[in-house]
Write an enzyme that holds these catalytic residues in place. Structure first.
Site, PDB file in Angstrom:
ATOM      1  N   ASN A 135      -5.039   3.615   3.869  1.00  0.00           N
ATOM      2  CA  ASN A 135      -4.339   3.656   5.414  1.00  0.00           C
ATOM      3  C   ASN A 135      -5.403   3.566   6.383  1.00  0.00           C
ATOM      4  O   ASN A 135      -6.542   3.543   6.388  1.00  0.00           O
ATOM      5  CB  ASN A 135      -3.777   5.271   5.552  1.00  0.00           C
ATOM      6  CG  ASN A 135      -4.954   6.469   5.524  1.00  0.00           C
ATOM      7  OD1 ASN A 135      -5.499   6.491   6.642  1.00  0.00           O
ATOM      8  ND2 ASN A 135      -5.120   6.811   4.388  1.00  0.00           N
ATOM      9  N   CYS A 197       1.064   1.759  -0.174  1.00  0.00           N
ATOM     10  CA  CYS A 197       1.799   1.243  -1.410  1.00  0.00           C
ATOM     11  C   CYS A 197       3.000   1.973  -1.704  1.00  0.00           C
ATOM     12  O   CYS A 197       3.727   1.300  -2.250  1.00  0.00           O
ATOM     13  CB  CYS A 197       0.500   1.636  -2.570  1.00  0.00           C
ATOM     14  SG  CYS A 197      -0.914   0.769  -2.632  1.00  0.00           S
ATOM     15  N   CYS A 340       9.339  10.270   6.922  1.00  0.00           N
ATOM     16  CA  CYS A 340       9.218   9.655   5.518  1.00  0.00           C
ATOM     17  C   CYS A 340       7.836  10.030   5.087  1.00  0.00           C
ATOM     18  O   CYS A 340       7.448  11.117   5.207  1.00  0.00           O
ATOM     19  CB  CYS A 340       9.139   8.089   5.920  1.00  0.00           C
ATOM     20  SG  CYS A 340       7.955   7.388   7.076  1.00  0.00           S
TER      21      CYS A 340
END
Length: 383
Positions: A135, A197, A340
């Site tokens: 990230n 990913c 999310c």
């Protein structure tokens, strides 16, 4: 040549003979490896091949930093772990592998999440740092710490079939430093252009390739041989099996770094209202009326969730056959919170709704379910 006893056993020449025989390595280069220390941040798809090849090459001291646990979805690209490791700490699994591979090396296990408060002291204790995270926030923070502590940083990233590798903050013989991560990326890209990913997918063998290249650059830097990816970035395309490189400009970003900042792509724009995990927890606890919507895919929802409606982003995209599914749940009169994994996909959903109608109370959960697990409920399964 006499090497430290705490680094190599008496049979070290036989063990490393194939490497010692390579031009540019020799016993002197092997000795440099024995005296070197490397910090690998991240024990996932990139970190595993880095650690494996550094341990195999005879690096004297290796540090591994990660606080994640093994999940079933990791096994596709993280072959150091087994099905029996699911739910266990990654640092424990990778440490077992390293000790079985090379019992002569010194291994430091840092079961921790790197942050602005601990990264500088962690980086300071090693010669070179490998960024094996997934990230932008971590990459910026690691970069800043390496710049402030004058340590080189070997960067790698993967996306679907593509990968990147570069070596930042390399000091030359004149004491001058090469470009760093902020020279290439002064600001984080929009979240929709920086999925991880879990959100974008990754071809399983790709992290093995990119992580191995990172390990090779680290070994080259320690030994002092070959041409480093200093001031340039390798671009690898596994789908076409091709590679290229680009030049990284030195914009002087080094002089603007005075502290460590974990700059996240999700915080790069203020056009979407954020709600912190702490506030959302209080809303739940107080019984406040609001709508909660999970926009992740089915397999992610099955692994872990924090409640609410489940409307995957793929069902309400512009190309979806069911674009109105969201509008049947979203109410304009009360707050609507989307979440999310990390906040990127839910932010896109908020932007989509903001452009399509009058919804004044839309919020994106800051940091997604990852932040919720980290700051509110660490007993939830990892995702």
């Amino acid at each position: 040549m006499n090497l430290p006893e705490n680094r190599y056993r008496p049979d070290w020449k036989n063990r490393y003979s194939r490497q010692i025989g390579v031009p540019g390595v020799g016993e002197i280069g092997q000795g440099r490896l024995a005296g070197a220390s490397v910090l690998v941040i991240g024990a996932g798809g990139l970190g595993i091949p880095i650690v494996q090849y550094l341990a195999s090459a005879g690096v004297g001291r290796l540090g591994i930093a990660d606080n994640d646990v093994v999940s079933l979805s990791n096994l596709q690209r993280q072959p150091a772990y087994r099905e029996s490791d699911v739910g266990q700490k990654k640092t424990e699994g990778i440490a077992r592998m390293v000790r079985a591979l090379n019992s002569s090396m010194v291994l430091d296990v840092h079961d921790m999440r790197v942050s602005e408060s601990n990264i500088r002291s962690l980086v300071r204790d090693y010669d070179i740092v490998a960024d094996a995270t997934d990230n932008f926030a971590a990459r910026y923070g690691i970069n800043d710490a390496c710049v402030l502590e004058n340590k080189p940083m070997v960067y790698g990233s993967v996306f679907r079939y593509e990968g990147q590798v570069a070596v930042f903050n390399v000091q030359n013989g004149k004491g001058e430093f090469g470009p760093n991560f902020r020279d290439l990326f002064p600001k984080p890209p929009p979240p929709e252009l920086a999925p991880n990913c879990a959100e974008a997918g990754v071809f399983g063998a790709l992290p093995g390739i990119i992580g191995s290249i990172q390990a090779m650059e680290i070994i080259k830097w320690i030994i002092g041989t070959g041409d480093l990816l200093d001031g340039r970035m390798l671009l690898f395309d596994g789908a076409r099996m091709s590679s290229d490189s680009i030049t990284i400009p030195d914009t002087g970003a080094r002089h603007e770094i005075h502290s460590v900042q974990f700059t996240d792509a999700a915080c790069a724009s203020d056009d979407v209202a954020l709600i912190s995990p702490e506030i959302l927890y209080k809303w739940k606890k107080d019984g406040k009326e609001f709508v909660l919507i999970d926009v992740r895919e089915d397999h992610e929802r099955e692994a872990v969730h924090i409640g609410g409606h489940h409307i995957p982003q793929t069902t309400h995209s512009e190309n979806s056959e069911h674009p109105d599914e969201l509008t049947r749940v979203v109410r304009p009169d009360i707050p609507v919170v989307f979440y999310c994994r990390s906040g990127a996909r839910s932010r896109q959903t908020v932007l989509q709704l903001q452009s399509s109608g009058d919804y004044p109370h839309l919020y994106n959960l800051e940091g997604g379910i990852l932040a919720w697990i980290d700051r509110i409920d660490p007993n939830l399964p990892s995702c």
